[in-house]
Design a protein around this motif. Structure first.
Motif, PDB file in Angstrom:
ATOM      1  N   GLU A 228      39.452  35.689  36.618  1.00  0.00           N
ATOM      2  CA  GLU A 228      38.885  35.798  37.966  1.00  0.00           C
ATOM      3  C   GLU A 228      37.395  36.087  37.916  1.00  0.00           C
TER       4      GLU A 228
ATOM      5  N   ILE B 177      47.303  32.138  43.071  1.00  0.00           N
ATOM      6  CA  ILE B 177      45.860  31.926  42.979  1.00  0.00           C
ATOM      7  C   ILE B 177      45.606  30.845  41.937  1.00  0.00           C
TER       8      ILE B 177
ATOM      9  N   TRP C 148      43.163  30.792  46.865  1.00  0.00           N
ATOM     10  CA  TRP C 148      44.137  31.884  46.956  1.00  0.00           C
ATOM     11  C   TRP C 148      44.983  31.686  48.207  1.00  0.00           C
TER      12      TRP C 148
END
Length: 270
Positions: A93, A210, A101
């Motif tokens: 991330e 995600i 997401w």
């Protein structure tokens, strides 16, 4: 972070020891070099004494590193706050150039206020006070990715139910969270879309996920379920998540109507 049994603190200590030994210095010599005692250096390297920001700043200054050890201390300390199963994902991330997401149940962690984060983590009483504190801190630290010099392009899709779900019957908490959501949605690198109620049943309701696009254009996914949370990178798994993402985005409202819906929802919590 392949070996999750190694803590972030241990990684930092390994790097501090390496910085000394690669220069052929013993602990007393290194202590004089950075204006600390050899006993202090020994205590830090053995884990008997935590490395403070002043200590690592002294090493950065002596070695002219440009502040790398201070930054490492801050980043790894934040990483240790996160639950073990989440640490690998946080590294992806943090480096991603784009994040997609989808969340059907809660406001995504990157967009949560501290009050909302604490309330959702406390729900059900499954975490101790200290675990809650650490995870709130980790969640807030992760949000720095949105404000870095070259932030990722972030697209978030929420189910409309997220805008109506109360937390501890605290109307002020939800209003402030939705107002924060609306403010973040105005950032040029952030898009927030809402799937309206009239979409009915759609594929995303099976669970949030995600997708992170890395600098080399590879895509890594993260899925979160009741009994496990994992990072996925297999071609088949990524293809499935990308197809689900496309289906979810088709059902979502465009950016501006979504923002209007969020603002209207915030007013209902006054």
């Amino acid at each position: 972070m392949g070996n999750v049994s190694i803590t972030a603190a241990e990684i930092l200590l390994d790097e501090l020891r390496h910085a000394r030994t690669v220069r052929g210095m013993n602990q007393d010599e290194f202590g004089r070099f950075i204006s600390y005692s050899g006993t202090h250096v020994s205590a830090v390297e053995t884990g008997a004494r935590p490395p403070t920001s002043d200590y690592v700043a002294a090493i950065d200054k002596a070695l002219k590193t440009g502040g790398i050890f201070v930054r490492l201390l801050e980043r790894l300390a934040a990483l240790d706050m996160a639950p073990v199963w989440l640490r690998e994902w946080i590294t992806f991330e943090d480096q991603a150039k784009a994040l997609r997401w989808y969340e059907p149940a809660f406001v995504p962690g990157l967009l949560q206020t501290e009050t909302y984060a604490r309330a959702t983590l406390q729900a059900g009483g499954l975490l101790t006070v200290e675990q809650t504190r650490q995870r709130v801190r980790s969640r807030m630290d992760r949000q720095a990715v949105l404000n870095r010099e070259d932030p990722p392009h972030v697209v978030i899709v929420l189910d409309a139910a997220v805008l109506r779900r109360t937390v501890n019957d605290d109307r002020t908490l939800i209003r402030e969270q939705l107002e924060h959501l609306a403010a973040v949605a105005e950032l040029p690198h952030v898009q927030i879309h809402v799937v309206p109620d009239d979409a009915g049943l759609y594929p995303g309701l099976q669970g949030g996920f995600i997708l992170a696009t890395m600098p080399d254009d590879t895509v890594v996914g993260h899925t979160d379920y009741q009994v496990r949370s994992q990072t996925v990178s297999g071609a088949g798994e990524i293809a499935t998540l990308q197809k689900t993402w496309e289906a979810v985005l088709r059902d979502a409202l465009p950016r501006r109507p979504s923002l209007d819906l969020i603002k209207e929802a915030a007013k209902t919590w006054t």
